[in-house]
Write a protein that holds these residues in place. Structure first.
Motif, PDB file in Angstrom:
ATOM      1  N   ASP A  35       0.844  -1.200   0.000  1.00 42.98           N
ATOM      2  CA  ASP A  35       0.000   0.000   0.000  1.00 42.98           C
ATOM      3  C   ASP A  35       0.881   1.252   0.000  1.00 42.98           C
ATOM      4  O   ASP A  35       0.550   2.262  -0.641  1.00 42.98           O
ATOM      5  N   LEU A  79       1.412   4.284  -3.121  1.00 41.82           N
ATOM      6  CA  LEU A  79       1.524   5.735  -2.924  1.00 41.82           C
ATOM      7  C   LEU A  79       2.867   6.244  -3.440  1.00 41.82           C
ATOM      8  O   LEU A  79       2.944   7.279  -4.124  1.00 41.82           O
ATOM      9  N   LEU A 115       2.945   6.793  -7.074  1.00 43.30           N
ATOM     10  CA  LEU A 115       2.298   8.059  -7.456  1.00 43.30           C
ATOM     11  C   LEU A 115       3.303   9.206  -7.399  1.00 43.30           C
ATOM     12  O   LEU A 115       3.416  10.006  -8.339  1.00 43.30           O
ATOM     13  N   THR A 134      -0.337   9.135 -13.986  1.00 43.94           N
ATOM     14  CA  THR A 134      -0.474   8.244 -12.827  1.00 43.94           C
ATOM     15  C   THR A 134      -1.701   7.339 -12.943  1.00 43.94           C
ATOM     16  O   THR A 134      -2.029   6.617 -12.007  1.00 43.94           O
ATOM     17  N   GLU A 170      -3.498   4.648 -10.255  1.00 47.93           N
ATOM     18  CA  GLU A 170      -4.811   4.967  -9.660  1.00 47.93           C
ATOM     19  C   GLU A 170      -5.824   3.863  -9.949  1.00 47.93           C
ATOM     20  O   GLU A 170      -6.567   3.440  -9.078  1.00 47.93           O
ATOM     21  N   PRO A 181      -4.689   3.756  -4.657  1.00 50.76           N
ATOM     22  CA  PRO A 181      -4.079   4.166  -3.378  1.00 50.76           C
ATOM     23  C   PRO A 181      -4.870   5.279  -2.694  1.00 50.76           C
ATOM     24  O   PRO A 181      -5.451   6.128  -3.371  1.00 50.76           O
ATOM     25  N   ARG A 182      -4.912   5.211  -1.370  1.00 48.47           N
ATOM     26  CA  ARG A 182      -5.590   6.237  -0.553  1.00 48.47           C
ATOM     27  C   ARG A 182      -4.543   6.995   0.237  1.00 48.47           C
ATOM     28  O   ARG A 182      -3.677   6.366   0.847  1.00 48.47           O
ATOM     29  N   PRO A 183      -4.634   8.332   0.291  1.00 53.29           N
ATOM     30  CA  PRO A 183      -3.694   9.082   1.132  1.00 53.29           C
ATOM     31  C   PRO A 183      -3.731   8.538   2.558  1.00 53.29           C
ATOM     32  O   PRO A 183      -4.764   8.057   3.023  1.00 53.29           O
ATOM     33  N   LEU A 219       0.869  12.685  -0.588  1.00 51.67           N
ATOM     34  CA  LEU A 219       0.453  11.314  -0.288  1.00 51.67           C
ATOM     35  C   LEU A 219      -0.195  11.208   1.087  1.00 51.67           C
ATOM     36  O   LEU A 219      -0.697  10.153   1.462  1.00 51.67           O
TER      37      LEU A 219
END
Ligand SMILES: NC(=O)c1ccc[n+]([C@@H]2O[C@H](COP(=O)([O-])OP(=O)(O)OC[C@H]3O[C@@H](n4cnc5c(N)ncnc54)[C@H](O)[C@@H]3O)[C@@H](O)[C@H]2O)c1
Ligand SMILES: [Zn+2]
Length: 473
Positions: A390, A394, A397, A407, A411, A416-418, A470
């Motif tokens: 994970d 990020l 990115l 990117t 995505e 990915p999640r901040p 990020l």
């Protein structure tokens, strides 16, 4: 230098043999480019020196051609820098050449079936491909010579690259690997695996030692216990089964026990099949940080059975997909779109190529850290609550943004999640990254998909902004 021999083609020439029409020149050129080795195509070299092969055959006869061929092969294999050498189909008729191949090269036979080979060469000007019946006869005659001289078989460039580091990707290969666990050896396995359905019925004939699941395997305590419990001799082999954590710890034990014993790596997670099992980096963690003690110790063989991934939890698969996307970006191929087995083989092949070109990470191997400088910083700032894959998603990115590259793939495939971490802690960790120099991180970026550059320094504010983007606010 040829002579510092590892498994497979590490430190040795990689020779491609096989019948005409098997694709040795095309595959050889591709393998050489990916593994950054010089390429010698013996037919092309003969033509460069002596003129066209059909004319040579006509004017001077096959015997004389074979004499010239033997000399060109001998010269190519005499070189000190490990090369990729594609041999003409009949080169192995020479006993002297076969002996030289055994001594100086790792030999891969490029397989082709006779119909496909005939379809490819029938319209060429090759002297031995003018008559179909004779062509088929020749094919049958030579088959055994190829098998006799070859260390491995392959069908394409990815196959050649994996074979060259003794990595075998095949469904249903696990049982065979366990059954072949040699007497006098031992199995080291992630404690969770014997509870999984695919383990039932596998009864290794050697002692089985377990290690904790996950990062707790990579500790001094576990390694110390294995050193004490192992009862194998210098010629015993450790067969390690599990994800990257098991393989890192068991591989380190293999590197150190009795000053080093052979090991066979059997990766059971996607992360391990496409990455951790390949390339011989082994090691454990210290309280001060991950992977701080270790050794380079290549496994004698890596047995990759994609069937064992059937029981892998979704979260663990996602971790592996981050490395798959990383590899695809480095290779410039949409590897994440391939069917599972091909995807694993292609990722493994790319890593094999990089390791063959730089086994001890003195240069180019650093490209495998694409996205990882940022990932390590986020992982550290989260107190390792954030999973590695994970974090890599990020990090990719950030690397793509700094590279000025789109990117969208990251995505779409990895979503990915901040992450919620302290930005100051992440920034401090980025400066401490062990690949950095004087607190300034050296990055891996992409000039284009498939064209990585490493050791890149960027102005601090740009790097800081990429990191901050990020982190969830
Ligand atoms: N040596 C290298 O070159 C290299 C490269 C990349 C990563 N690594 C290391 O690898 C480690 C991460 O590896 P990982 O992601 O494989 O972690 P892991 O070994 O912890 O495995 C992840 C989880 O999956 C479970 N598991 C394993 N196989 C399974 C299966 N077939 N079905 C169901 N569950 C299964 C494990 O018990 C564990 O809980 C890290 O320590 C990292 O530093 C090393
Ligand atoms: Zn990684």
């Amino acid at each position: 230098m040829v002579g510092a021999v590892g498994p497979g083609a590490l430190g040795r020439h990689l020779a491609l043999v096989g019948f005409m029409g098997a694709g040795k020149s095309t595959v050889g050129a591709r393998v050489a480019r990916l593994a950054e080795r010089p390429f010698v195509d013996t037919d092309a070299e003969i033509e460069r020196r002596h003129g066209s092969i059909p004319t040579l055959f006509e004017e001077r006869g096959e015997a004389e051609f074979r004499r010239l061929e033997q000399a060109v092969v001998a010269e190519a294999l005499a070189g000190d820098e490990p090369a990729v050498v594609a041999l003409g189909g009949g080169a192995i008729l020479s006993e002297a050449t076969r002996a030289l191949l055994r001594r100086r090269a790792f030999v891969v036979r490029l397989a082709v079936d006779v119909d496909a080979a005939w379809a490819r060469v029938r319209r060429s000007d090759r002297p031995l491909a003018r008559d179909e019946a004779r062509f088929r006869l020749l094919f049958g005659e030579r088959e055994n010579l190829y098998l006799d001289v070859a260390d491995a078989d392959a069908e394409d460039a990815d196959d050649v690259l994996t074979a060259a580091l003794a990595v075998h990707v095949a469904r249903d290969s696990l049982a065979g690997a366990l059954a072949a666990a040699a007497p006098g050896g031992a199995v080291v396995v992630d404690e969770r695996l014997p509870g999984l359905e695919w383990w039932h019925g596998l009864a290794p004939a050697v002692p089985v030692l377990t290690v904790p699941s996950g990062e707790p395997a990579k500790t001094r305590d576990v390694v110390g216990r294995l050193w004490e419990e192992l009862a194998i001799g210098r010629d015993g082999t450790i067969l390690a089964l599990g994800g990257g954590t098991t393989l890192d710890a068991a591989g380190f034990v293999a590197a150190t026990y009795l000053r080093g014993v052979d090991w066979v790596s059997v990766p059971t997670t996607l992360v391990a099949q496409v990455d951790a099992a390949i390339g011989g980096k082994t090691g454990i963690d210290l309280p001060e940080g991950k992977n701080l003690v270790g050794a380079f110790h290549l496994p004698r063989e890596v047995v990759v059975d994609p069937d064992v991934l059937a029981t892998l939890p979704e979260r663990e698969r996602r971790q592996g997909m981050a490395e798959v996307v990383k590899t695809g970006l480095l290779a410039g191929r949409a590897l994440w779109e391939l069917p599972e087995e091909d995807m694993i083989r292609a990722c493994a092949a790319f890593k094999c190529a990089v390791v063959l070109s730089d086994p001890h990470e003195r240069g180019r191997r650093a490209i495998l850290n694409l996205g990882h400088t940022f990932a390590h910083a986020l992982e550290a700032a989260s107190g390792y609550a954030l999973a590695h894959g994970d974090a890599v998603a990020l990090g990719l990115l950030a690397a793509l943004r700094l590279s000025g590259q789109p990117t969208d793939v990251v995505e779409e495939v990895l979503r990915p999640r901040p992450v919620s971490v302290d930005p100051e802690a992440a920034w401090a960790a980025l400066g401490r990254d062990k690949k950095g120099r004087a607190g300034r991180p050296r990055l891996v970026l992409l000039r284009a998909p498939g064209v990585p550059e490493w050791g890149v320094e960027r102005p601090e504010p740009e790097v800081r902004a990429a990191l901050d983007a990020l982190i969830a606010r």
